[in-house]
Each structure stands twice: as structure tokens, then as C-alpha cells.
Design a protein around this motif. Structure first.
Motif, PDB file in Angstrom:
ATOM      1  N   MET A  39      54.635 -13.488  54.505  1.00  8.62           N
ATOM      2  CA  MET A  39      53.444 -14.301  54.299  1.00  8.62           C
ATOM      3  C   MET A  39      53.403 -15.510  55.244  1.00  8.62           C
ATOM      4  O   MET A  39      52.404 -15.756  55.909  1.00  8.62           O
ATOM      5  CB  MET A  39      53.436 -14.775  52.847  1.00  8.62           C
ATOM      6  N   MET A  40      54.517 -16.252  55.329  1.00 11.86           N
ATOM      7  CA  MET A  40      54.526 -17.466  56.143  1.00 11.86           C
ATOM      8  C   MET A  40      54.589 -17.141  57.637  1.00 11.86           C
ATOM      9  O   MET A  40      53.849 -17.690  58.440  1.00 11.86           O
ATOM     10  CB  MET A  40      55.703 -18.366  55.751  1.00 11.86           C
ATOM     11  N   ASP A  63      60.711  -8.825  62.780  1.00 10.43           N
ATOM     12  CA  ASP A  63      61.127  -8.548  61.398  1.00 10.43           C
ATOM     13  C   ASP A  63      62.217  -7.484  61.444  1.00 10.43           C
ATOM     14  O   ASP A  63      62.642  -7.073  62.524  1.00 10.43           O
ATOM     15  CB  ASP A  63      59.911  -8.128  60.542  1.00 10.43           C
ATOM     16  N   GLU A 122      64.331 -16.955  51.484  1.00 12.99           N
ATOM     17  CA  GLU A 122      64.993 -18.243  51.209  1.00 12.99           C
ATOM     18  C   GLU A 122      66.440 -17.977  50.781  1.00 12.99           C
ATOM     19  O   GLU A 122      66.779 -18.038  49.597  1.00 12.99           O
ATOM     20  CB  GLU A 122      64.194 -18.970  50.102  1.00 12.99           C
ATOM     21  N   LYS A 128      69.682 -16.816  56.520  1.00 17.17           N
ATOM     22  CA  LYS A 128      69.159 -17.786  57.490  1.00 17.17           C
ATOM     23  C   LYS A 128      70.233 -18.072  58.553  1.00 17.17           C
ATOM     24  O   LYS A 128      69.925 -18.198  59.740  1.00 17.17           O
ATOM     25  CB  LYS A 128      68.688 -19.063  56.791  1.00 17.17           C
ATOM     26  N   ASN A 133      61.673 -22.784  58.474  1.00 16.02           N
ATOM     27  CA  ASN A 133      60.529 -23.062  57.594  1.00 16.02           C
ATOM     28  C   ASN A 133      60.974 -23.030  56.130  1.00 16.02           C
ATOM     29  O   ASN A 133      60.175 -22.765  55.233  1.00 16.02           O
ATOM     30  CB  ASN A 133      59.421 -22.031  57.853  1.00 16.02           C
ATOM     31  N   SER A 171      61.648 -23.948  52.397  1.00 15.54           N
ATOM     32  CA  SER A 171      60.886 -24.890  51.572  1.00 15.54           C
ATOM     33  C   SER A 171      61.809 -25.763  50.730  1.00 15.54           C
ATOM     34  O   SER A 171      61.365 -26.774  50.194  1.00 15.54           O
ATOM     35  CB  SER A 171      59.890 -24.152  50.694  1.00 15.54           C
ATOM     36  N   PHE A 203      55.881 -25.463  56.832  1.00 19.90           N
ATOM     37  CA  PHE A 203      54.445 -25.141  56.782  1.00 19.90           C
ATOM     38  C   PHE A 203      54.023 -24.994  55.324  1.00 19.90           C
ATOM     39  O   PHE A 203      54.854 -24.787  54.441  1.00 19.90           O
ATOM     40  CB  PHE A 203      54.169 -23.816  57.515  1.00 19.90           C
TER      41      PHE A 203
HETATM   42  P1  NAI Z   1      58.235 -13.293  52.583  1.00 23.49           P
HETATM   43  O1  NAI Z   1      59.107 -12.618  51.604  1.00 23.49           O
HETATM   44  O2  NAI Z   1      56.766 -13.053  52.523  1.00 23.49           O
HETATM   45  O3  NAI Z   1      58.704 -12.918  54.065  1.00 23.49           O
HETATM   46  C1  NAI Z   1      60.016 -12.908  54.516  1.00 23.49           C
HETATM   47  C2  NAI Z   1      60.102 -11.902  55.652  1.00 23.49           C
HETATM   48  O4  NAI Z   1      61.360 -12.022  56.289  1.00 23.49           O
HETATM   49  C3  NAI Z   1      59.983 -10.441  55.209  1.00 23.49           C
HETATM   50  O5  NAI Z   1      58.947  -9.803  55.950  1.00 23.49           O
HETATM   51  C4  NAI Z   1      61.333  -9.864  55.553  1.00 23.49           C
HETATM   52  O6  NAI Z   1      61.286  -8.494  55.914  1.00 23.49           O
HETATM   53  C5  NAI Z   1      61.745 -10.743  56.717  1.00 23.49           C
HETATM   54  N1  NAI Z   1      63.167 -10.690  57.032  1.00 23.49           N
HETATM   55  C6  NAI Z   1      64.220 -10.532  56.213  1.00 23.49           C
HETATM   56  N2  NAI Z   1      65.367 -10.480  56.938  1.00 23.49           N
HETATM   57  C7  NAI Z   1      65.030 -10.620  58.221  1.00 23.49           C
HETATM   58  C8  NAI Z   1      65.753 -10.628  59.445  1.00 23.49           C
HETATM   59  N3  NAI Z   1      67.073 -10.480  59.459  1.00 23.49           N
HETATM   60  N4  NAI Z   1      65.078 -10.793  60.607  1.00 23.49           N
HETATM   61  C9  NAI Z   1      63.718 -10.934  60.575  1.00 23.49           C
HETATM   62  N5  NAI Z   1      62.998 -10.909  59.458  1.00 23.49           N
HETATM   63  C10 NAI Z   1      63.627 -10.748  58.298  1.00 23.49           C
HETATM   64  O7  NAI Z   1      58.555 -14.850  52.463  1.00 23.49           O
HETATM   65  P2  NAI Z   1      57.642 -16.123  52.782  1.00 23.49           P
HETATM   66  O8  NAI Z   1      56.891 -16.485  51.573  1.00 23.49           O
HETATM   67  O9  NAI Z   1      56.912 -15.868  54.037  1.00 23.49           O
HETATM   68  O10 NAI Z   1      58.747 -17.242  52.996  1.00 23.49           O
HETATM   69  C11 NAI Z   1      59.538 -17.299  54.162  1.00 23.49           C
HETATM   70  C12 NAI Z   1      60.230 -18.648  54.212  1.00 23.49           C
HETATM   71  O11 NAI Z   1      59.257 -19.678  54.205  1.00 23.49           O
HETATM   72  C13 NAI Z   1      61.169 -18.935  53.049  1.00 23.49           C
HETATM   73  O12 NAI Z   1      62.267 -19.681  53.518  1.00 23.49           O
HETATM   74  C14 NAI Z   1      60.307 -19.786  52.123  1.00 23.49           C
HETATM   75  O13 NAI Z   1      61.073 -20.611  51.296  1.00 23.49           O
HETATM   76  C15 NAI Z   1      59.519 -20.595  53.134  1.00 23.49           C
HETATM   77  N6  NAI Z   1      58.275 -21.144  52.679  1.00 23.49           N
HETATM   78  C16 NAI Z   1      57.461 -20.445  51.848  1.00 23.49           C
HETATM   79  C17 NAI Z   1      56.273 -20.995  51.407  1.00 23.49           C
HETATM   80  C18 NAI Z   1      55.380 -20.201  50.527  1.00 23.49           C
HETATM   81  O14 NAI Z   1      54.397 -20.752  50.013  1.00 23.49           O
HETATM   82  N7  NAI Z   1      55.632 -18.916  50.344  1.00 23.49           N
HETATM   83  C19 NAI Z   1      55.855 -22.359  51.807  1.00 23.49           C
HETATM   84  C20 NAI Z   1      56.750 -22.985  52.733  1.00 23.49           C
HETATM   85  C21 NAI Z   1      57.918 -22.396  53.121  1.00 23.49           C
END
Ligand code: NAI
Length: 717
Positions: free
Chosen positions: A322-323, A342, A401, A406, A426, A428, A450
Motif C-alpha cells: 500500500m505505502m 518486491d 513492519e 527491514k 518508512n 511508522s 509517509f
Molecule cells: P504492505 O503489507 O501493504 O506492503 C509491504 C510490502 O512489502 C508487500 O508488498 C511485501 O510483499 C513487500 N515485501 C516484503 N518483503 C520484502 C522484501 N524482502 N523486499 C521487497 N519487498 C518486500 O504494508 P504497508 O502498509 O505498505 O506498510 C509498509 C511500511 O510502511 C511498514 O513499515 C509500515 O509500518 C509503514 N507505514 C504504513 C502506514 C500505513 O498507513 N499502512 C503509514 C506509514 C508507514
């Protein structure tokens, strides 16, 4: 010195050239008023064929002088009233001589600039770099230079509403459609030629509203078509503002009252409401924050000095969820090449599909050309291969997260990057200094937090870890501005600034439910305070599972540091909700119902009826002010703690961050400005009452007590 140069050409046309001495832009101030009045006196004595307003600056005219308006208090309200009336009389005199008046709009004409243009009979705009409109309402003001009166008479009440009540800006093409712009030209020479030609062809001219028997589009308030709609209009405004913003209400009043009198009386009505708003606390709050403080941020207040500005050419994004997908879109939209990585190509392409969706919609709505759409999509390269990250100036990770994951992706990326490239997380919630331990170059490591949805949210919170270098911060700042967002800069802490303070809002609302208050009273207390979303609705959006996860992680972390975990009364409510299998919106049920079987016909969501038996006490007395204050105060107190702990280092970042990032009410001008306007003494008194009645979390921070003792307010030096 004069701000208006009076020149006559060989066709006997007077050019009133707007050129404020020693300034970049023309302003509607005392000097301009005096200059315009002098010009009018000269016109009175002169025999001329017509008038052309044009500018010697790169913009047409910038608008009111906000320094002066900010400084105006009730004591000098009369002088301001006098000035705007004199100015408007001068504008009226020019437009009522029967001689043609043309405005040549070479650049932005916003606020006072657009008001001046409206006083011309014919308006010509350049096709490029021109933006028009009356954004006063966004600073808690109204257009006091005849803007409300003229727009209403030219467009009619209903059609003028978006431009006056919301401050909607528009381009010349839209102006042409509305009949507000008469001609669009490609060059300054063509503009002048067109102006002269029009004056020659129209030796006499009268404004539509000065023609006897003319009709206002959509009718007058006394006529049925408009009269039918008028009782609803204030309710529509209130539905949006909840009564917290006086400007839209005043504007509506001027629009309607102004149509029931002759135009000169209408102008005076407009001036009265204008001066009242200028002196209001809400306008001071909004000008303070959305003008002065936001401009300081735009000018790079928190950006390290003496480091050359850079442009990011290629950004790598790890995680196309999503982010990541949103960050990719926002970057590509500004012409930055994006490598979107990804775990497999299908996941990366799914992330790119997010941009495809947005772009296709925009092309369909004719808001984006297909060329630009193609360029945007071509800039995003989905991949599963870390080797593609080579030559990225910046990599942003947005994977799950999870600390271990990470760390792994940090090392994987760094192996491909040049020594000067910056790596941003990024995350949170996870402190940046800890995440930077996985990096070979912790000085190049930074947090870029973000907000969701990324393409709509205007803020990015930049978090410096202990070792983050000035160069890294500068590049992060430049990148955030490059993608058109507003950066605030904070130091490392659990939840940084925004998530930490936002958490107190959600938790306070949930705690109220645990005390037996009705959920609707809690949500309404938030809405009536001016919060865009209630604490229960927002917790459903975030998901209670995530709230629970963060709480458990925080507890583990604190215990590992040998610190005590501060229990919050909201926790029992969260536990109960999770036990009832109501984890929030994504799960299909939470504090609200989302599934058809729980909803009344036709509604998309409603508070879950089961909250009544589970938490609410039917006989619980509701003190609305107390509920409202708890939501406003708990966040303000936590913000002062962030200042005390040096997580926040400026008032502007606190104010802007609170409004753009976490939805603190706009009328306050931000969290610290809320304390300023309440008065520190009064704030402390109320906080002490809340402390006694609702718990330790309301304890007044020492910093606040010290400041109150010294009669200080929150202000950047
Ligand atoms: P998400 O679950 O939608 O996306 C995470 C993505 O990372 C997935 O597509 C996954 O396949 C990919 N991924 C996993 N391992 C990987 C790797 N080794 N290499 C590349 N990609 C990999 O999560 P979301 O919501 O986008 O959150 C991502 C980060 O942003 C987290 O750290 C979260 O805490 C932070 N964040 C989220 C917010 C929100 O409202 N959802 C707001 C601000 C920050």
C-alpha cells in the motif's frame, strides 16, 4: 513612493502599471490604496479613452498584505475598515466612468489581485503561469476588496460558492468557461494588443451589474429559485465546518445580504464582515500557521544550511504494498524514475497497477493528457532484483513492519548503492537509530514517514536518527519538496511525533468508551471540535490488531530497556473488542459495522449497536465540553512532551505536522497554537483538572509551567 505608475499611450489609453517599489510582488496595502486613489484623482482631471491595468512583476498581483492583517487588532479595526472602503470606492470610480477598463493578467492573480481584475470590464489572461481565485477563506478571511460582491453578482450565489466558500482556484480556461475571463493570449505583446483593440472597439463600457434592470444569474434571495435553496445553504456550510470556522459563514452572509442592497452598500457590508474576521482569533491562528509558518518550512527552515540543493533522479522503493505503491506514484508524478522492488515480479507489478488505476481515471476525467500518463507509467520499473537499485540516489523501504526484515533489505540494497546514496525507512513505529544499526552507513540512514493514502496526504515526517548526517537530511528534505509535499523534521523517538501524538487521541476516545460514555457522544465530541474523523472510526481504519501489535511491541521494548510500561485505560476496551472478533474495518467489523447483515438499509457504516450492551452506560451524564477538551488537551500535552524531549525542535513543525498529518482541527492553527490562544495559564488550569479526574497522562509538563511563569508563548525564534 507609488505602487501604481500612470502612463498614457499614443491611443490616449491610460496604463495603470502595478509595480510596488522594492518588492517582488504587488500587494493590496496602505501604499497601494494611496497610489490607486492618486491615480483616480488624476483620471478625474484627464480626458482618456480607457484604462489598462497591467503588472511590472512576474505575477499580476499577490493580494492583501498579511503582515498588516495579522497585526490588526480590534483597536485599529476602524483604520482598516476605512482603508478597504477607500480602496473599493477608488475601484468603483474607475469602473463606473463609462470608459472601458481592461485587466492584463500576466501571472497569478489571487486574492486582492483577482479582486482588482474583477473591477475591470474585460479580462485578458496569458495562457501559461496564470492561476486565478480567492483563497482568503483558507486563511480564515474573506475577500474584502469587492471579491465576494462582484463574484456573486457575476456568477450568482450557487455558482460562486466553490470559489468563495472553499477558495477554489482556477486556470484561465475555466475562467473563460465561467465568463470571468474574456480572452486568453500567448504573449505579453499579444495581451497588450488585444487590450488596446478591445478598448478601441468599445469606447464605452459598463459592468453587467451596473446596467439598469440587469439580472443576477440564479436570481435574488427574494426570488423563489434562490429562496428555496437558501435555508439549506448555512446547514451545508455547518455540515463541513461544524461551526468551528467563522469565515465560510461570514462569506455566505455577505453573498446573501449583499444581493439585497445596492452595490455600494453591499461593498460596505463586505468590509464590515472582513474587518471582523481579520480581528478574529481563528484568522490569526490560520495566518500564523498556514502563511507564516508554512512559508518558513517551504523556505527550508529545518534544512541544514550551506548544503547545495539536489534533485533526486532515481528512487528505489522496497515493498510495493500500500505505502510503496503510493510513494512510487507520487515520485513518478514529479518525473522521478522509480525502481519498484518486491519479493517477486507479480507483487512489484501489482504495486505499479496502483499508479495505472489512478492515471487511467485521470485520463478518463480529462485531468491528465495521455502523453503525461504514459510518461508517468514509463518512469516506474517493477522488479524483483536488487541489482536494479544501482544508481538510485535514494532508496525508501516500505516492507512489512518487522525489524529483521527491514535489516535484511537495508543490507541487500546498500550492497548495490553508491557511497553517497541515502537509505530511508518508512517505518511508522520503529525508532530509526535502532534500524540504522543494520546499515554500513548509518549517517546516510534516515526516516521518511509517509501518511496513507500517500498520493493525497500532503505531509512527510522526516526522522533523524542519532547518526544521520546533515547531507542526508538535506537530500531527504529536497526529495520531499520535489514530490510536492511538506516536510517536517523531528528527532528519533518511539512513534516519532505524529504517530505518538495521534495515538493519544485514539486511545483517549477508546478510554471514554470504557468509562461508559456513548460511542456517538465520543465521535460527535471529536467532530464538533473540528477533527475530521472520530477516534473510534479512525481506530477501525488503522485496525485494532495493529493497535494491539504496537502496544505489545512497545511493552517488550520498554521492558528490555528496564522501563515501566504505562498502562492505558483504552487497553481493556481493545482486548474486549478483539475477543469479540471485531478488529476494525478491514476485518469487516469493529467499533462500526460494515457488513450488510449488521447495517440498516442503505447505510455503508454505522456504530455497532452492540456497543450499547458491551460498554455504554445508559445513565452516564455527558459533559460535551469535557469530552472535547480531553481530545484536544491530551494531544497538546503529548506535543509539549515531544518538545521537552527534543523530539520536536520547532513550533512550526508541531503546528503544521498536527494539522496536515494527524487531523488536529484547522481552526486552532495547530497544536501549540491551540495552547497559545487558550493562554498558558488557562491551559494549565484546565489540564490540572483533567489530570485530577482522568489520570496521570494529563500531567502538565514542566516546560509549560516554566513558560507560563515567564509569560512566554510557543514561537520560533
Ligand atoms: P504492505 O503489507 O501493504 O506492503 C509491504 C510490502 O512489502 C508487500 O508488498 C511485501 O510483499 C513487500 N515485501 C516484503 N518483503 C520484502 C522484501 N524482502 N523486499 C521487497 N519487498 C518486500 O504494508 P504497508 O502498509 O505498505 O506498510 C509498509 C511500511 O510502511 C511498514 O513499515 C509500515 O509500518 C509503514 N507505514 C504504513 C502506514 C500505513 O498507513 N499502512 C503509514 C506509514 C508507514
Amino acid at each position: 513612493m507609488s505602487s501604481v505608475i500612470y502612463e498614457k499611450d499614443q491611443d490616449n489609453i491610460v496604463h495603470l502599471i502595478l509595480d510596488k517599489p522594492n518588492a517582488n510582488a504587488n500587494l493590496m496595502d496602505q501604499e497601494f490604496t494611496a497610489s490607486l486613489i492618486t491615480a483616480v484623482e488624476k483620471l478625474r482631471e484627464d480626458d482618456y479613452a480607457g484604462v489598462i491595468f497591467r503588472s511590472n512583476k512576474s505575477t499580476f498581483f499577490a493580494g492583501g498584505n498579511l503582515d498588516d492583517l495579522f497585526a490588526t487588532q480590534k483597536e485599529n479595526a476602524d483604520a482598516l475598515y476605512d482603508m478597504v472602503n477607500r480602496l473599493k470606492l477608488a475601484m468603483r470610480e474607475i469602473e463606473t466612468q463609462g470608459k472601458p477598463v481592461v485587466a492584463c493578467i500576466n501571472g497569478a492573480a489571487l486574492g486582492g489581485g483577482w479582486e482588482l481584475a474583477l473591477s475591470a470590464h474585460y479580462r485578458i489572461a496569458m495562457s501559461k503561469n496564470v492561476v486565478l481565485g480567492l483563497p482568503e477563506v483558507t486563511l480564515g478571511l474573506l475577500p474584502g476588496g469587492g471579491g465576494v460582491i462582484r463574484m456573486t453578482r457575476l456568477l450568482g450565489v450557487q455558482a460562486a460558492m466553490p470559489y468563495l466558500l472553499e477558495g477554489k482556484q482556477f486556470k484561465p480556461e475555466k475562467g473563460l468557461e465561467l465568463g470571468l475571463i474574456n480572452e486568453i493570449v500567448e504573449s505579453p505583446e499579444a495581451m497588450l494588443d488585444a487590450a488596446i483593440a478591445w478598448i478601441k472597439a468599445n469606447p464605452t463600457a459598463t459592468q453587467p451589474y451596473d446596467i439598469k434592470g440587469s439580472k443576477v444569474p440564479g436570481g435574488l434571495p427574494t426570488q423563489p429559485a434562490l429562496a428555496r435553496m437558501l435555508p439549506i445553504a448555512p446547514a451545508m456550510v455547518r455540515a463541513k465546518t461544524k461551526g468551528t470556522l467563522p469565515a465560510p459563514e461570514s462569506i455566505l452572509a455577505v453573498m446573501v445580504e449583499g444581493l439585497q442592497v445596492d452595490i455600494d452598500t453591499a461593498m460596505r457590508i463586505e468590509s464590515r464582515y472582513f474587518v471582523e474576521l481579520v480581528c478574529s482569533q481563528v484568522a490569526k491562528n490560520m495566518i500564523n500557521t498556514f502563511w507564516f509558518q508554512l512559508n518558513e518550512i517551504k523556505a527550508g527552515a529545518a534544512r541544514p544550511k550551506n548544503i547545495e540543493r539536489k534533485k533526486v533522479k532515481k528512487v528505489g522503493i522496497l515493498g510495493a504494498g500500500m505505502m510503496g505503491a503510493g510513494i512510487a506514484y507520487s515520485s513518478a508524478a514529479k518525473g522521478i524514475n522509480v525502481v519498484l522492488k518486491d519479493v517477486n515480479i507479480a507483487a512489484a507489478e501489482k504495486g505499479k497497477a496502483y499508479s495505472e488505476n489512478i492515471v487511467n481515471k485521470k485520463v478518463k476525467q480529462k485531468r491528465l493528457s495521455s502523453d503525461k500518463a504514459d510518461a508517468l507509467l514509463n518512469a516506474i520499473s517493477p522488479t524483483e532484483n536488487a541489482l536494479d537499485l544501482a544508481d538510485c540516489d535514494l532508496v525508501i523501504e516500505a516492507v512489512f513492519e518487522d525489524r529483521g526484515l527491514k535489516a535484511k533489505v537495508t543490507q541487500e540494497a546498500e550492497a548495490q548503492l553508491s557511497a553517497s546514496a541515502v537509505f530511508a525507512s518508512n517505518t511508522s513505529t520503529l525508532p530509526i537509530t535502532g534500524l540504522a544499526q543494520a546499515s554500513q552507513r548509518p549517517e546516510n540512514f534516515i526516516g521518511l514517514h509517509f501518511f496513507s493514502p500517500v498520493d493525497k496526504m500532503p505531509l512527510v515526517e522526516i526522522i533523524c536518527g542519532e547518526k544521520t548526517s546533515d547531507e542526508t537530511l538535506a537530500l531527504a528534505y529536497d526529495y520531499v519538496q520535489q514530490i510536492g509535499k511538506t516536510p517536517i523534521v523531528v528527532n528519533d523517538s518511539r512513534g516519532f511525533y505524529t504517530s505518538r501524538v495521534f495515538g493519544t487521541f485514539a486511545n483517549e476516545g477508546i478510554a471514554m468508551l470504557g468509562e461508559g460514555f456513548s460511542a456517538s457522544a465520543i465521535e460527535n465530541a471529536a467532530y464538533l471540535s473540528g477533527f475530521p474523523v472520530g477516534p473510534l472510526a479512525v481506530t477501525d481504519e488503522v485496525s485494532l490488531t495493529l493497535v494491539d501489535k504496537i502496544r505489545k511491541q512497545t511493552r517488550l521494548d520498554l521492558e528490555a530497556e528496564g522501563k515501566e510500561y504505562p498502562h492505558h485505560p483504552s487497553e481493556a476496551v481493545v482486548d474486549k473488542m478483539l475477543a469479540l472478533d471485531r478488529a476494525g474495518k478491514l476485518a469487516g467489523s469493529g467499533f462500526y459495522s460494515y457488513a450488510d447483515n449488521e447495517l440498516a438499509n442503505g447505510s455503508k457504516k454505522q456504530l455497532w449497536v452492540g456497543l450499547k450492551d458491551t460498554f455504554e452506560q445508559a445513565d452516564k451524564a455527558i459533559n460535551l465540553d469535557e469530552l472535547k477538551d480531553r481530545l484536544l488537551y491530551i494531544q497538546a500535552i503529548e506535543t509539549v512532551r515531544c518538545l521537552e524531549e527534543n523530539v520536536l525542535t520547532s513550533v512550526r513543525d508541531a503546528n503544521i505536522g498536527s494539522i496536515m498529518g494527524i487531523g488536529y482541527p484547522v481552526w486552532t492553527g495547530g497544536i501549540l497554537q491551540f495552547i497559545n490562544q487558550t493562554g498558558l495559564e488557562t491551559f494549565i488550569e484546565r489540564a490540572e483538572y483533567l489530570h485530577e479526574n482522568f489520570g496521570e497522562r494529563f500531567k502538565v509538563p514542566n516546560l509549560l509551567k516554566e513558560m507560563a511563569k515567564d509569560n512566554l508563548v510557543f514561537k520560533d525564534s
